[in-house]
Design a protein around this motif. Structure first.
Motif, mmCIF file in Angstrom:
data_model
loop_
_atom_site.group_PDB
_atom_site.id
_atom_site.type_symbol
_atom_site.label_atom_id
_atom_site.label_comp_id
_atom_site.label_asym_id
_atom_site.label_seq_id
_atom_site.Cartn_x
_atom_site.Cartn_y
_atom_site.Cartn_z
ATOM 1 N N LEU A 75 0.832 -1.199 0.000
ATOM 2 C CA LEU A 75 0.000 0.000 0.000
ATOM 3 C C LEU A 75 0.874 1.259 0.000
ATOM 4 O O LEU A 75 0.544 2.250 -0.662
ATOM 5 N N ALA A 76 1.986 1.227 0.707
ATOM 6 C CA ALA A 76 2.918 2.358 0.704
ATOM 7 C C ALA A 76 3.520 2.562 -0.681
ATOM 8 O O ALA A 76 3.725 3.701 -1.119
ATOM 9 N N VAL A 77 3.790 1.465 -1.388
ATOM 10 C CA VAL A 77 4.300 1.557 -2.762
ATOM 11 C C VAL A 77 3.262 2.228 -3.654
ATOM 12 O O VAL A 77 3.590 3.105 -4.468
ATOM 13 N N LEU A 78 2.003 1.829 -3.523
ATOM 14 C CA LEU A 78 0.947 2.463 -4.325
ATOM 15 C C LEU A 78 0.838 3.948 -4.004
ATOM 16 O O LEU A 78 0.618 4.770 -4.900
ATOM 17 N N ASP A 79 1.017 4.292 -2.738
ATOM 18 C CA ASP A 79 0.932 5.687 -2.323
ATOM 19 C C ASP A 79 2.054 6.524 -2.936
ATOM 20 O O ASP A 79 1.798 7.594 -3.495
ATOM 21 N N VAL A 80 3.299 6.062 -2.841
ATOM 22 C CA VAL A 80 4.395 6.853 -3.432
ATOM 23 C C VAL A 80 4.329 6.807 -4.955
ATOM 24 O O VAL A 80 4.732 7.769 -5.610
ATOM 25 N N GLY A 81 3.811 5.722 -5.506
ATOM 26 C CA GLY A 81 3.637 5.663 -6.963
ATOM 27 C C GLY A 81 2.661 6.722 -7.439
ATOM 28 O O GLY A 81 2.919 7.439 -8.412
ATOM 29 N N ALA A 82 1.543 6.855 -6.736
ATOM 30 C CA ALA A 82 0.559 7.883 -7.087
ATOM 31 C C ALA A 82 1.144 9.283 -6.886
ATOM 32 O O ALA A 82 0.929 10.184 -7.710
ATOM 33 N N ALA A 83 1.902 9.466 -5.808
ATOM 34 C CA ALA A 83 2.530 10.771 -5.558
ATOM 35 C C ALA A 83 3.526 11.109 -6.666
ATOM 36 O O ALA A 83 3.602 12.264 -7.108
ATOM 37 N N PHE A 84 4.278 10.105 -7.123
ATOM 38 C CA PHE A 84 5.222 10.336 -8.217
ATOM 39 C C PHE A 84 4.472 10.710 -9.494
ATOM 40 O O PHE A 84 4.848 11.661 -10.185
ATOM 41 N N GLU A 85 3.416 9.979 -9.807
ATOM 42 C CA GLU A 85 2.632 10.297 -11.014
ATOM 43 C C GLU A 85 2.083 11.718 -10.943
ATOM 44 O O GLU A 85 2.130 12.447 -11.937
ATOM 45 N N ASP A 86 1.569 12.107 -9.787
ATOM 46 C CA ASP A 86 1.010 13.458 -9.629
ATOM 47 C C ASP A 86 2.092 14.525 -9.777
ATOM 48 O O ASP A 86 1.896 15.529 -10.464
ATOM 49 N N ALA A 87 3.228 14.311 -9.127
ATOM 50 C CA ALA A 87 4.318 15.290 -9.206
ATOM 51 C C ALA A 87 4.858 15.387 -10.634
ATOM 52 O O ALA A 87 5.131 16.492 -11.126
#
Length: 195
Positions: free
Chosen positions: A177-189
Motif C-alpha cells: 500500500l505504501a508503494v501504491l501511495d508513493v507511486g501515485a505521488a510520483f505520477e502526480d508530481a
C-alpha cells in the motif's frame, strides 16, 4: 582470448548437472519457471488495477492488493508474487517517465526527488530502493545520475526491498500500500511538472 558464451553456458550446465541432484535442480527450475511467470503476471495485473483505483476508491484498491497477496508463495522465486510485482511497478513507473522525456528533460528526476523527500517510512524506503536501480538502465545523463545519487544519499537507508523481505502478510500488505501511495505521488508530481 574470451571464451564463447555458448560454450560457457554448456560448461556451467554440465557442472550443475554433475552435482548430486543437479539434474533434478535444473529440471525443476525449468518446470517451475512458467508457474512463477504466471503468478507474477497475475500479481502485476491485480496491482495495476489497484493503482488505477488508488486515488478514487481505496477500499477497492485494497481488495485488489488482498487478492494479489492471496496468490501462493512462489517457491521457485522464493518470494510472494505480490511483493515482486510491487517492486516492479514502482521501478517501471519511474523508467516509463524517463523514456517519455527528451534527453535534457529532468522532470522525472525533479518529481522523484520531491516525492522521496516528502515521503516517509516504508514508502520512502521502497522509492529509495527503486531509484537506486535507475542508473543501471543507462538511459540517464551523468548530471542526472549525480543528482539522483545525492538525493538517495540524503535519505537514511532502511531495510527495504519489499520482495526480498521475509515479512508477515500484514506487514507486506502495508508495504505494498505504501508503494501504491508513493507511486501515485510520483505520477502526480510528474504530471504537475509536465504542464
Amino acid at each position: 582470448m574470451t571464451e564463447d558464451p555458448k560454450a560457457m553456458a554448456r560448461s556451467l550446465l554440465h557442472d550443475l548437472a554433475d552435482r548430486p541432484l543437479g539434474g533434478a535442480e535444473l529440471a525443476s527450475g525449468r518446470t517451475l519457471l512458467p508457474f512463477s511467470a504466471s503468478l507474477l503476471i497475475g500479481a502485476e495485473n491485480l496491482l495495476a488495477k489497484a493503482a488505477r483505483a488508488w486515488r478514487n476508491d481505496r477500499a477497492r484498491a485494497e481488495r485488489y492488493v488482498d487478492r494479489a497477496l492471496a496468490l501462493p508463495f512462489d517457491e521457485h522465486e522464493e518470494a510472494y508474487p505480490a511483493a515482486r510485482a510491487a517492486t516492479l511497478y514502482l521501478y517501471q513507473l519511474i523508467t516509463a517517465a524517463i523514456d517519455e522525456l527528451e534527453d535534457d528533460d529532468e522532470s522525472w528526476l525533479d518529481a522523484a526527488i520531491t516525492v522521496l523527500r516528502s515521503s516517509t517510512g516504508a514508502g520512502q524506503a521502497e522509492l529509495r530502493d527503486a531509484l537506486e536501480d535507475v542508473p543501471v538502465i543507462g538511459g540517464i545523463s551523468e548530471t542526472e545520475e549525480d543528482r539522483l545519487l545525492r538525493a538517495i544519499g540524503a535519505v537514511p537507508e532502511e531495510p527495504g526491498r519489499v520482495e526480498l523481505d521475509d515479512r508477515p502478510i500484514g506487514e507486506l500488505r502495508d508495504r505494498i500500500l505504501a508503494v501504491l501511495d508513493v507511486g501515485a505521488a510520483f505520477e502526480d508530481a510528474f504530471a504537475q511538472l509536465r504542464r
